[in-house]
Design a protein around this motif. Sequence first.
Motif, PDB file in Angstrom:
ATOM      1  N   PRO A 157      -1.970  -2.262  -9.023  1.00 12.18           N
ATOM      2  CA  PRO A 157      -1.504  -1.105  -8.246  1.00 12.18           C
ATOM      3  C   PRO A 157      -0.809  -1.560  -6.965  1.00 12.18           C
ATOM      4  CG  PRO A 157      -3.832  -0.907  -8.827  1.00 12.18           C
ATOM      5  CD  PRO A 157      -3.435  -2.306  -9.114  1.00 12.18           C
ATOM      6  N   ILE A 197      -1.778   3.585  -1.554  1.00 13.66           N
ATOM      7  CA  ILE A 197      -2.484   2.908  -2.643  1.00 13.66           C
ATOM      8  C   ILE A 197      -3.689   2.169  -2.089  1.00 13.66           C
ATOM      9  CG2 ILE A 197      -2.257   1.122  -4.432  1.00 13.66           C
ATOM     10  CD1 ILE A 197       0.743   1.877  -4.544  1.00 13.66           C
ATOM     11  N   ASP A 198      -4.786   2.201  -2.823  1.00 11.55           N
ATOM     12  CA  ASP A 198      -6.045   1.593  -2.391  1.00 11.55           C
ATOM     13  C   ASP A 198      -5.990   0.076  -2.592  1.00 11.55           C
ATOM     14  OD1 ASP A 198      -8.581   1.053  -1.621  1.00 11.55           O
ATOM     15  OD2 ASP A 198      -9.575   2.119  -3.259  1.00 11.55           O
ATOM     16  N   GLN A 205      -8.802  -1.973  -4.338  1.00  8.99           N
ATOM     17  CA  GLN A 205      -8.735  -2.157  -5.791  1.00  8.99           C
ATOM     18  C   GLN A 205      -7.615  -3.129  -6.166  1.00  8.99           C
ATOM     19  OE1 GLN A 205      -9.140   1.381  -8.338  1.00  8.99           O
ATOM     20  NE2 GLN A 205      -9.281   2.600  -6.473  1.00  8.99           N
ATOM     21  N   THR A 206      -6.544  -3.096  -5.409  1.00  8.61           N
ATOM     22  CA  THR A 206      -5.404  -3.973  -5.730  1.00  8.61           C
ATOM     23  C   THR A 206      -5.769  -5.440  -5.607  1.00  8.61           C
ATOM     24  OG1 THR A 206      -3.856  -2.285  -4.963  1.00  8.61           O
ATOM     25  CG2 THR A 206      -3.028  -4.527  -5.107  1.00  8.61           C
ATOM     26  N   SER A 209       2.677   4.588  -7.452  1.00  8.69           N
ATOM     27  CA  SER A 209       2.041   5.907  -7.525  1.00  8.69           C
ATOM     28  C   SER A 209       2.743   6.845  -8.499  1.00  8.69           C
ATOM     29  CB  SER A 209       2.004   6.544  -6.130  1.00  8.69           C
ATOM     30  OG  SER A 209       3.324   6.753  -5.650  1.00  8.69           O
ATOM     31  N   SER A 262      -6.819   7.487  -9.703  1.00 12.77           N
ATOM     32  CA  SER A 262      -7.960   6.607  -9.433  1.00 12.77           C
ATOM     33  C   SER A 262      -7.585   5.398  -8.587  1.00 12.77           C
ATOM     34  CB  SER A 262      -8.572   6.134 -10.751  1.00 12.77           C
ATOM     35  OG  SER A 262      -7.619   5.415 -11.513  1.00 12.77           O
ATOM     36  N   TYR A 263      -6.292   5.066  -8.508  1.00 14.04           N
ATOM     37  CA  TYR A 263      -5.853   3.910  -7.729  1.00 14.04           C
ATOM     38  C   TYR A 263      -5.346   4.292  -6.336  1.00 14.04           C
ATOM     39  CZ  TYR A 263      -5.825   1.575 -12.290  1.00 14.04           C
ATOM     40  OH  TYR A 263      -6.184   1.063 -13.513  1.00 14.04           O
ATOM     41  N   PRO A 273       0.264   4.126 -16.168  1.00 13.16           N
ATOM     42  CA  PRO A 273      -0.485   2.887 -16.438  1.00 13.16           C
ATOM     43  C   PRO A 273      -0.804   2.675 -17.912  1.00 13.16           C
ATOM     44  CG  PRO A 273      -1.939   4.563 -15.555  1.00 13.16           C
ATOM     45  CD  PRO A 273      -0.566   5.158 -15.545  1.00 13.16           C
ATOM     46  N   MET A 312      -2.438   8.043 -12.006  1.00 12.42           N
ATOM     47  CA  MET A 312      -2.638   7.021 -10.979  1.00 12.42           C
ATOM     48  C   MET A 312      -3.646   7.452  -9.917  1.00 12.42           C
ATOM     49  SD  MET A 312      -0.918   4.224 -11.476  1.00 12.42           S
ATOM     50  CE  MET A 312      -0.985   3.558  -9.829  1.00 12.42           C
ATOM     51  N   HIS A 360       0.803  -1.228   0.000  1.00 19.53           N
ATOM     52  CA  HIS A 360       0.000   0.000   0.000  1.00 19.53           C
ATOM     53  C   HIS A 360       0.832   1.272   0.000  1.00 19.53           C
ATOM     54  CE1 HIS A 360       0.985  -1.014   4.118  1.00 19.53           C
ATOM     55  NE2 HIS A 360       0.651   0.205   4.516  1.00 19.53           N
ATOM     56  N   LEU A 410      -7.689  -6.856  -8.586  1.00 20.89           N
ATOM     57  CA  LEU A 410      -6.868  -6.748  -9.795  1.00 20.89           C
ATOM     58  C   LEU A 410      -5.762  -7.800  -9.814  1.00 20.89           C
ATOM     59  CD1 LEU A 410      -6.619  -2.870 -10.170  1.00 20.89           C
ATOM     60  CD2 LEU A 410      -7.836  -4.457 -11.681  1.00 20.89           C
TER      61      LEU A 410
END
Length: 306
Positions: free
Chosen positions: A202, A43-44, A47-48, A190, A31-32, A194, A29, A17, A51
């Motif tokens: 992410p 980092i979220d 979402q990771t 970050s 949105s992530y 992408p 980045m 994270h 994914l």
Amino acid sequence: MALPNYTMKELLEAGIHFGHQLNRWNPKMESYLFGERNGIHIIDLQQTYPLIQNALKVIRDIAAGGGRVLFVGTKRQAQKIIAESAINSGQYFMNHRWLGGTLTNWKTISKSIVRLKNYDEILNKEDSGLTKKELVGIQRQRDKLEASLGGIKDMGGLPDALFVIDTNKEHIAIKEANVLKIPVIAVIDSNSNPDGVDFPIPGNDDATRAISLYCRLMSESILDGLQVSFSESGKDIGASDQIKEELNITDKSDESVESDDKNIESKDDSNKEVSLEKENKDIDIAKESINESEDVSVSDNKEADK
């Protein structure tokens, strides 16, 4: 087997994270990202997590279909991990320096690979006929090629997917894969771009523990796909007519071998009988000659008495 298991706790413990400092971020980045803390982007992981799951499914399906996966990670902390993970899963890797045109100019790269294999053959010969100075020069050239191409010398063609650590450092590899429509699975931090990544993950791409976790999950999913392909091919092979024909051929060959053995045994027996007969004849002849000599000696004695 199923896809490798991992938990949100493992992602947190690996430091996935943690992003970079605020002034180093890439707006693409946004949105992530979950937010920021102490001047560092977070980092979220919500979402990771899915994914990563999606990327593992893709890589498993590619491996199950007999595809080749190329691990790419040339940064210092990823080199050893990338090589070990690729070797453990029977795949290929680039961990020294990405050579421009590795994918888009594969013909030239394949010639260098052939040269590398020729160097290996020369150095493995006990009597190559070369001087010590020439061997040292060949060894140096071989080491350079091994560092750059050693991980792909047995690949035999273009890969079916790329798994990349650090998209900023490996942007040339990603562009080449995009030109050739090769799917790219990549870890994006970050500060990463992408664009060009088909299956983004992410997460932190600098920490050794994070890189080890990514590579372990990818390696295990590839092995899972290989096991699926082997099991399916095993069923097809067992039910195929070719195997039955091969079994019939082996049975016939066994029968012919048995008949040959019997013929050999019968020939041996007949040879033994012939040799015994010859020996008996020789014995009879010897007895007759002995009797004749005895008779001759007796008649000679009688004549002497007279």
